[in-house]
Design a protein around this motif. Structure first.
Motif, PDB file in Angstrom:
ATOM      1  N   PRO A  90       4.523   6.691  -8.937  1.00  0.00           N
ATOM      2  CA  PRO A  90       3.944   5.396  -8.948  1.00  0.00           C
ATOM      3  C   PRO A  90       5.073   4.321  -9.051  1.00  0.00           C
ATOM      4  O   PRO A  90       5.898   4.430  -9.586  1.00  0.00           O
ATOM      5  N   TRP A  91       4.780   3.274  -8.046  1.00  0.00           N
ATOM      6  CA  TRP A  91       5.534   2.054  -8.137  1.00  0.00           C
ATOM      7  C   TRP A  91       5.075   0.722  -8.383  1.00  0.00           C
ATOM      8  O   TRP A  91       3.691   0.660  -8.283  1.00  0.00           O
ATOM      9  N   ARG A 144      -3.471   8.382  -7.706  1.00  0.00           N
ATOM     10  CA  ARG A 144      -3.673   7.560  -6.587  1.00  0.00           C
ATOM     11  C   ARG A 144      -4.960   6.719  -6.181  1.00  0.00           C
ATOM     12  O   ARG A 144      -5.963   7.163  -6.934  1.00  0.00           O
ATOM     13  N   ARG A 145      -4.519   5.514  -5.876  1.00  0.00           N
ATOM     14  CA  ARG A 145      -5.794   4.743  -5.764  1.00  0.00           C
ATOM     15  C   ARG A 145      -6.790   5.269  -4.539  1.00  0.00           C
ATOM     16  O   ARG A 145      -6.305   5.989  -3.474  1.00  0.00           O
ATOM     17  N   PHE A 190       1.673   0.659  -6.323  1.00  0.00           N
ATOM     18  CA  PHE A 190       1.484   1.676  -5.219  1.00  0.00           C
ATOM     19  C   PHE A 190       2.081   3.111  -5.498  1.00  0.00           C
ATOM     20  O   PHE A 190       2.902   3.112  -6.364  1.00  0.00           O
ATOM     21  N   HIS A 191       1.884   3.873  -4.465  1.00  0.00           N
ATOM     22  CA  HIS A 191       2.584   5.290  -4.825  1.00  0.00           C
ATOM     23  C   HIS A 191       3.378   5.318  -3.477  1.00  0.00           C
ATOM     24  O   HIS A 191       3.299   5.137  -2.385  1.00  0.00           O
ATOM     25  N   HIS A 192       4.564   6.064  -3.932  1.00  0.00           N
ATOM     26  CA  HIS A 192       5.554   6.446  -2.872  1.00  0.00           C
ATOM     27  C   HIS A 192       6.355   7.608  -3.374  1.00  0.00           C
ATOM     28  O   HIS A 192       6.886   7.898  -4.524  1.00  0.00           O
ATOM     29  N   ASP A 229       0.967  -1.205  -0.064  1.00  0.00           N
ATOM     30  CA  ASP A 229       0.114   0.075   0.022  1.00  0.00           C
ATOM     31  C   ASP A 229       0.838   1.424   0.032  1.00  0.00           C
ATOM     32  O   ASP A 229       2.049   1.064  -0.112  1.00  0.00           O
ATOM     33  N   ASP A 230       0.201   2.403  -0.123  1.00  0.00           N
ATOM     34  CA  ASP A 230       1.069   3.630  -0.064  1.00  0.00           C
ATOM     35  C   ASP A 230       1.461   4.134   0.922  1.00  0.00           C
ATOM     36  O   ASP A 230       2.619   4.923   0.963  1.00  0.00           O
TER      37      ASP A 230
END
Length: 338
Positions: free
Chosen positions: A295-296, A328-329, A289-291, A70-71
């Protein structure tokens, strides 16, 4: 998993090569150690940020078969031996993975009061629900089990995809995702249809559209991850007793294909990372996911609990972020077993 009994086949190959089997030992140390970035081509759409070598002796098990990150960088995974794990994914300021922290593990409740050896615990797919719960797809006894918490009781999903029970014993529901609009996307590893396609399902319990998924020739799908725009990432895996043995690739289904799909539509993904770009291991899991504002993508390889295979986690960012991956989700906050 693959159609043949994977562990028996690999052990047989090892014995034939004079390697023999060695006992599993529980060793002290870190659950994961850093790996350098993969040498991807300069025109590849993804950039390798490096990876982690997973230590099943510290984690307590191997056989990682599905993945969610998850983020908040909480990594959740399941094993085809019926276990779950969660840990914090450590990424340094330069974007390199450094390890796993605060490791937690446990055994999945299988949704059945009795444990049936070799039948009830083969967990192969994992999906996060909009409500913050989890879905786990099992094979051999083909079913989907819903959890509020992975360390809590499981509930058998009623009105599951029609024909789920017709899948081959060891080639079931390896790919399961909850899309951005709340629909479920599921693909069989071994329920073949016409023209080199596999049975796929799109919808919700009680309201399914039967589709067909076309993998690359010689490959089968082993995991799915939703994208913010409604598309899906897919991992495909190939296995041969000849060199190189296992190989895997990463593919993407554009959102438009799923949005326009009708009964028996053929879903054909595009390739993001070909087999030549990844180590020759048993790739079985993927997550987006986002970091740090971008996005990753994370991919995991299953070591089959074999001493001559590796459990790998590799991370990627995008060279140029398309809209499909840049949003973003709307999924719930930090994942947890609860």
């Amino acid at each position: 998993m693959i159609l043949l009994n994977r562990r028996s086949l690999l052990l047989g190959a090892a014995a034939a090569a004079g390697l023999g089997a060695c006992a599993t030992l529980r060793l002290a140390g870190a659950p994961a150690t850093p790996l350098p970035p993969l040498p991807l081509p300069e025109d590849a759409p993804l950039i390798s940020q490096g990876g982690l070598l997973l230590n099943r002796h510290v984690i307590g098990f191997g056989g990682i078969s599905a993945l969610h990150v998850d983020d908040a960088l909480t990594l959740t995974a399941i094993s085809d031996l019926g276990h779950w794990m969660q840990a914090g994914l450590e990424i340094d300021a330069g974007g390199r993975p450094r390890g796993l922290q605060a490791l937690r593990t446990g055994r999945l409740d299988t949704g059945f009061p009795l444990h049936l050896p070799g039948v009830s615990r083969d967990a192969e797919s994992l999906a996060r629900t909009p409500e913050g719960g989890w879905l786990v797809g099992f094979e051999r006894w083909h079913r989907i089990v819903a959890y509020d918490r992975l360390d809590g009781p499981g509930r058998l999903v009623e009105k599951a995809p029609p024909g789920l029970g017709a899948q081959p014993n060891n080639a079931g529901l390896e790919s399961l995702a909850v899309l951005a609009d709340g629909r479920w996307w599921a693909v069989s590893e071994g329920l073949w249809q016409d023209e080199g396609t596999l049975r796929a399902w799109l919808g919700r319990p009680g309201g399914w559209t039967l589709l067909r998924y076309r993998p690359a020739r010689g490959f089968v799908p082993t995991d799915a991850a939703p994208l913010p725009d409604g598309g899906v990432l897919m991992v495909e895996r190939r296995f041969s007793l000849r060199t190189p043995g296992f190989s895997g690739q990463l593919r993407r289904i554009p959102a438009a294909q799923l949005a326009s799909a009708t009964a028996e539509s053929v879903i054909e993904p595009e390739t993001l990372l070909p087999a030549a770009a990844l180590p020759h291991e048993n790739w079985e899991g993927v997550s987006a996911f986002h970091h740090a504002g971008r996005p990753w993508i994370a991919m995991v390889a299953d070591d089959n609990e074999m001493f001559f295979q590796k459990g790998l986690l590799h991370l990627f960012t995008l060279r140029a972020a398309p809209e499909a991956l840049s949003g973003r989700r709307t999924a719930p906050g930090a994942a947890s077993a609860g």
